[in-house]
Enzyme design. Structure first.
Site, PDB file in Angstrom:
ATOM      1  N   HIS A   2       2.322  19.901  49.485  1.00 52.07           N
ATOM      2  CA  HIS A   2       1.749  19.079  48.418  1.00 52.07           C
ATOM      3  C   HIS A   2       1.489  17.657  48.898  1.00 52.07           C
ATOM      4  O   HIS A   2       1.431  16.738  48.094  1.00 52.07           O
ATOM      5  CB  HIS A   2       2.687  19.035  47.195  1.00 52.07           C
ATOM      6  CG  HIS A   2       2.688  20.298  46.398  1.00 52.07           C
ATOM      7  ND1 HIS A   2       3.285  21.443  46.848  1.00 52.07           N
ATOM      8  CD2 HIS A   2       2.147  20.593  45.186  1.00 52.07           C
ATOM      9  CE1 HIS A   2       3.128  22.398  45.941  1.00 52.07           C
ATOM     10  NE2 HIS A   2       2.437  21.917  44.928  1.00 52.07           N
ATOM     11  N   GLU A  42      -7.815  29.228  41.944  1.00 50.45           N
ATOM     12  CA  GLU A  42      -8.687  28.280  42.656  1.00 50.45           C
ATOM     13  C   GLU A  42      -9.929  28.926  43.255  1.00 50.45           C
ATOM     14  O   GLU A  42     -11.024  28.419  43.049  1.00 50.45           O
ATOM     15  CB  GLU A  42      -7.918  27.540  43.760  1.00 50.45           C
ATOM     16  CG  GLU A  42      -7.114  26.346  43.278  1.00 50.45           C
ATOM     17  CD  GLU A  42      -5.780  26.751  42.687  1.00 50.45           C
ATOM     18  OE1 GLU A  42      -5.503  27.957  42.681  1.00 50.45           O
ATOM     19  OE2 GLU A  42      -5.022  25.875  42.241  1.00 50.45           O
TER      20      GLU A  42
END
Lengths: 441, 343, 331
Positions: C129, C60
């Site tokens: 998440h 990322e």
């Protein structure tokens, strides 16, 4: 071209450095990159290198002296000679515009930089006076900064030649506050900054202002769209203390001139909301009105008024009428104090104070007054029946033509009690029918 | 520390005399600029801190001389050298260091964020390793758009400790991007020796991704330039990425306030690099020896550069600050004043 | 009007913009053949090729940095960050680099990129998440933040985001990808800074973002049967924020609740409530309430997880008590 030697910035948090030792003497040749002097900082003693080649001249700071970062302490010149105007003790530049009197020559004592964020210091107190002899380390003055009061000592021995700031004055860092000379000064002097014409700074409290709560670029709050009444009704502190109310409720109350305390006292529970305020000011329906009428058998008033005019010189018949009305009112309500009667109709529009006092001889009031009774003189007009609303006081109407007169009284709830109304009308009608009755009743 | 003369000096190619002189000139410009900047700091005339490139001139110049204006570079917190080498001029740089409106970034970036878009300098970066992604992204764009410019990513040995380096080298290798990673190994990561913060070999890191890696004496501008020319040409042909480790040395401390350095670096070591491995002294001697320029000529050039720098400093000091109304401009491209939205 | 899912709407927006402008490309994890785990991008690599729908390694920070560099030099990347929780991984490249480059360069460098990510709990995906982190990025000057609440908003806002020359972070509600809404066939864009009044009312204003808009609408229906008329407003973007619409509504109703799925404390609700306080103070007949996710990491167990997010019942209850003039928080 001479190169300035400055006290260097040696550490991030360092504002001044103490000169531990000069490694070159004035007039000595200097090579670029050579160590010139030693400086003591927070951490260690360090050598400072010369940034140019030449001769060391105009040394202005002594060993042991604390010098603020950036201050010029010497020069590297092309020749070993000192500049003509420089002497062993460099001349001090005049401090403020328009300094009064000559400032003696000598070594400058400046307002020191005592903290990173400090731009000025307040001279709290002088420990020396002009002419005093001082040894190195003697306290010259006390300075107040953001954090504390600190003593500033003399960096070398000498004599106090001049004091240039007054106690309590705020002085920018780096500005000269005193002059020390090597020899006893001829004309030691003292003055304040204010006298010198420097902008006198108001002595401020020590703590610096905290950062403004509103960001500089914050848009101005849109002005609340309310109009403040001329007499601002502030919520009075209730007996229990602060009244809890929503912002909208407070604004409505303010706009309508309602006292929050009154609202709460009337039984509205807290927190007060907008609907509470709206309900409070909604007026109840118009007060009930009452009417009473009476008639007379004949008009006794007109011949009486004529006789009074011929015999007693009473020319104001309206005053006479008002007097009868007042007398009737007083008879109906014996506790009544001073009162006045307003009379309208037949060209009159006057208020008479206590017209029953000197019957017929009362002058109308010059300034407006609140009447106890409004008398409408409709005699001779063609109006026979009246249905008019209530007024600010009970309204007594006299009408009729020829022989008979009619009297009508209209009043609002709370203005008169029923018995009083009856007595008033009966008494007034009676006087109109038979004026002599006034003497008895 | 052994004194290196890594490769025998090349013979000058007379037709390249201009180029050699320009390389020398650029190195002197960088050195002179840094001297002035250092003085500005010491005399408390410059706000904030800055990081001196003195000693590393051959790295920036050797590489940037192999690039065109459309090639890009990303720089580090020690970015003045890259900025000058990629074509920036003194006035706008000093103005930026002093926070003036005429600075390259209108005073809003300062030393650590100085960028010069017109010459392909995507900017210095105050985050160590912060511009590695940007450099690799520029190369990605070149490949995607079928453009043939090359991007050089300058970073220090300390930045090899940042995970980002490995992420971007991985992607650069996967997609064969036209980027050259130039690691300026000056032996120290702030105040710590490189050997104490980087395990193993720096070049091996790149090789682990299948990236060709090279080592070169960073103080030899000709060697640096020759290598850079080769690799830039290859990168343009799609043979990239590449990794270069340049051995160099910074003369000053980590930043201008880092003056008490004895505890992590000896004066003897510093003196050695300054006298025996100085890139400018070395190039000067070579120019004279090869008959490309005479001492007097060089002396005059240096004096002129010094004067230019002093003039630029004076100019910048007299130049105006940005108007206060600029403080909330340039936050968004389509909003003139950011703090008045929705007011 | 036809109805399509939020997933289809996002897909259409990307396809249209990529057809229109060759400098737009997508990068992220599993964006190509897989079309992302949410299958939102299915079919795009077939149309545009692997050079414009780029699968990246699980890096990322790395590919976010690449997007910044590509954007600075002329491309218009759309970065797919698979879960909003992974924003933490890219904060340096997004907030230190992308957000500040235009400013630090004095306006000379632009970073026209879009970060597409998601928010929303109650999917039983646990703490790492399930976060809704819009407050985090809204706090950084230089970033625009869009919060679509349905397929219609998703398409219009994403198209605007891609055409915007500033870095934009757009959050999709991951639980809504299969929810349908009417979406026009013709092209349309939704401008930033324009709130949408989803339901008109008189008694109280419910300001809700993203996943919470449906919560507010259901609460409004329940309130209607109690005789309370609630106005529901969707700001659609929080940077820039359409203050004027929010203020006009609160001045009308004099009461407001702000609902967002970020955490209760230090979030989007606090910012909006604060602005209402500053600029509509004299019109407030009740304190402005905030309703966000509970200040706890999102728990896994369904029974616990469902306790942590605002629901229509809780919103309606709070609204009733405000309208009754109740002092909800003892003075």
């Amino acid at each position: 071209m001479p190169h300035d030697v400055t006290m260097p910035q040696l550490g991030m948090a360092q504002d001044a450095g103490k000169i531990v030792a000069w490694l070159k003497k004035p007039g000595e040749r200097v090579v670029a990159g050579e160590a010139l002097f030693e400086v003591e900082t927070d951490k260690a003693t360090m050598e400072v290198e010369a940034q140019a080649a030449g001769f060391l001249t105009e040394v202005r700071a002594a060993e042991g002296e604390d010098v603020p970062v950036g201050r010029v302490i010497a020069r590297i010149s092309e020749t070993p000679q000192e500049a003509a105007s420089a002497s062993a003790a460099p001349v001090v530049s005049a401090t403020g515009p328009g300094s009064s009197g000559p400032i003696p020559e000598g070594r400058a004592v400046t307002m020191p930089q005592l903290g990173m964020a400090q731009d000025t210091g307040i001279v709290v107190a002088w420990h020396v006076a002009p002419g005093d002899k001082v040894a190195e380390g003697d306290v010259l003055f006390e300075v107040e900064t953001d954090k504390a009061t600190m003593e500033v000592p003399a960096s070398a021995a000498g004599y106090v030649a001049a004091l240039l700031a007054g106690e309590g004055e705020e002085v920018p860092v780096g500005e000269t506050v005193a002059i020390l000379s090597d020899r006893m000064p001829d004309a030691p002097m003292r003055r304040t900054r204010a006298e010198a014409g420097g902008t006198p700074l108001v002595v401020q409290p020590a703590a610096p202002a905290p950062a403004a709560p509103a960001p500089a670029a914050a848009p101005p709050a849109t002005a609340p769209a309310i109009v403040r009444p001329a007499s601002t009704v502030l919520p009075a502190s209730a007996p229990q203390g602060r009244i809890l109310a929503s912002p909208k409720a407070r604004r409505l109350a303010l706009e309508r001139g309602i006292d929050m305390a009154r609202l709460v006292a009337s039984g509205v529970s807290q927190p007060v909301h907008a609907r509470d305020v709206e309900a409070f000011i909604a007026p109840a329906s118009a007060p009930a009105s009452h009417r009473l009428a009476a008639g007379t058998l004949r008009d006794g008033f007109t011949p009486f008024a004529t006789w009074a005019a011929e015999t007693a010189g009473i020319t104001d018949a309206t005053a006479l009428l008002a007097g009868f009305a007042a007398a009737s009112l007083r008879a109906a309500m014996p506790a009544t104090g001073p009162l006045c009667i307003a009379v309208t109709g037949r060209g009159a529009d006057r208020v008479y104070p206590d017209p029953d006092d000197r019957l017929g001889r009362t002058d109308p009031a010059a300034s407006p007054m609140l009447p106890a009774l409004i008398l409408r003189d409709l005699r001779g007009s063609r109006i026979t029946a009246i249905e008019m609303g209530t007024d600010r006081a009970p309204v007594l109407m006299v009408g009729g033509r020829g022989d008979a007169l009619t009297v009508t009284l209209v009043w609002a709830d709370g203005q008169l009690l029923a018995d009083a109304a009856l007595a008033l009308v009966d008494g007034f009608a009676g006087r109109l029918e038979e004026p002599l009755r006034h003497l008895l009743l | 520390m052994t004194s290196m003369k890594a490769t025998p000096e090349p013979q000058a190619d007379r037709s390249n005399a201009e180029r050699y002189l320009r390389m020398y000139r650029q190195m002197v410009r960088i050195r002179t600029f840094e001297e002035q900047a250092n003085q500005l700091y010491l005399t408390a005339r410059m706000p904030g801190l800055t990081h001196m490139y003195s000693g590393e001139e051959a790295v920036a110049v050797g590489i940037c001389e192999a690039l065109t204006d459309t090639d890009r570079i990303t720089s580090t917190h020690r970015g003045h050298g890259h900025c000058v080498a990629k074509g920036a001029e003194f006035r706008s740089m000093f103005c930026e260091l002093l926070g003036k409106a005429e600075g390259y970034c209108r005073g809003k970036g300062g030393s650590m964020h100085i960028a010069d878009q017109s010459h392909g300098n995507l900017g210095a970066n105050a985050i160590v390793g912060g511009s590695m992604g940007i450099a690799t992204g520029s190369a990605l764009r070149a490949k995607l758009f079928g453009q043939d410019d090359v991007t050089v990513c300058f970073f220090g040995d300390g930045a090899t400790a940042q995970g980002l380096l490995y992420e971007v080298m991985n992607m650069a290798a996967l997609w064969k991007l036209p980027v050259i990673y130039a690691c300026e190994n000056n032996g120290y990561s702030e105040y710590t020796k490189t050997a104490e913060i980087a395990a193993g070999s720096l070049t091996a890191r790149a090789e682990a991704f299948g990236i060709e890696a090279f080592r070169v004496d960073g103080q030899d501008v000709l060697a640096v330039n020759e290598l850079a020319e080769r690799l830039v040409a290859r990168a343009r042909r799609g043979e990239g990425p590449f990794f270069i480790e340049l051995e160099t040395y910074r003369y000053h401390g980590h930043h201008v306030g880092d003056i008490n350095r004895d505890y992590y670096r000896s004066k003897e070591e510093e003196t050695l690099w300054k006298t025996e491995r100085d890139p400018i002294i070395r190039m000067r001697a070579w120019l004279v020896e090869q008959g490309i320029a005479a001492e007097a000529e060089i002396e005059a050039m240096n004096a002129q550069i010094r004067k230019d720098a002093e003039d630029a400093v004076a100019y910048a000091e007299a130049a105006p600050y940005p108007d206060p109304s600029e403080v909330d401009m340039h936050v968004f491209t389509d909003v003139l004043h950011a703090t008045r939205i929705g007011a | 009007m036809r109805e399509i899912t939020l997933s289809q709407a996002v897909n259409e927006a990307l396809a249209e913009e990529m057809r229109r402008d060759p400098s737009v490309f997508i990068l992220g994890e599993d964006v190509a053949e897989a079309g992302t785990p949410f299958k939102v991008l299915s079919g795009l690599v077939q149309e545009f090729g692997k050079d414009r729908v780029i699968d990246t390694p699980i890096s990322e920070p790395g590919f976010m940095g690449l997007a910044v560099g590509a954007a600075m030099t002329g491309a218009r990347p759309v970065v797919d960050i698979m879960f909003g929780d992974f924003l933490f991984l890219i904060m340096d490249q997004l907030c230190n680099q992308a957000a500040k480059t235009h400013y630090m360069s004095g306006g000379k460098l632009n970073v026209p990129l879009v970060v597409r990510t998601n928010l929303g709990a109650t999917r039983r995906s646990a703490a790492q998440h399930s976060q809704s982190l819009q407050a985090l990025v809204a706090h950084i000057p230089g970033l625009k933040v869009a919060l679509p609440s349905s397929a219609y908003e998703a398409k219009g806002l994403l198209k605007t985001a891609i055409r915007d020359n500033n870095p934009v972070v757009i959050f999709e509600d991951k639980l809504m990808y299969q929810d349908k809404a009417p979406v026009p066939e013709e092209e349309y864009l939704i401008p930033f800074g324009q709130a949408n009044v989803k339901r008109e009312g008189r008694d109280i204003t419910l300001i809700a973002t993203s996943s919470m808009v449906q919560v507010a609408m259901k609460a409004a229906e329940a309130l209607a049967s109690s005789g309370i008329s609630a106005e529901v407003i969707d700001p659609r973007t929080i940077v820039p924020l359409d203050e004027a619409t929010l203020l006009a509504s609160v001045k009308k109703t004099s009461r407001a609740i702000v609902i967002d799925e970020g955490h209760q404390s230090y979030g989007v609700t606090a910012e909006i409530a604060s602005r209402l306080n500053e600029k509509a103070f004299y019109h407030l007949d009740a304190p402005v309430l905030r309703m966000g996710a509970m200040d706890v990491p999102v728990p896994f167990s369904p029974v616990l997880e469902d306790l942590t997010v605002p629901t229509p019942d809780r919103v309606a209850e709070a609204a009733r008590r405000l309208c009754a003039g109740e002092m909800i928080h003892a003075a």
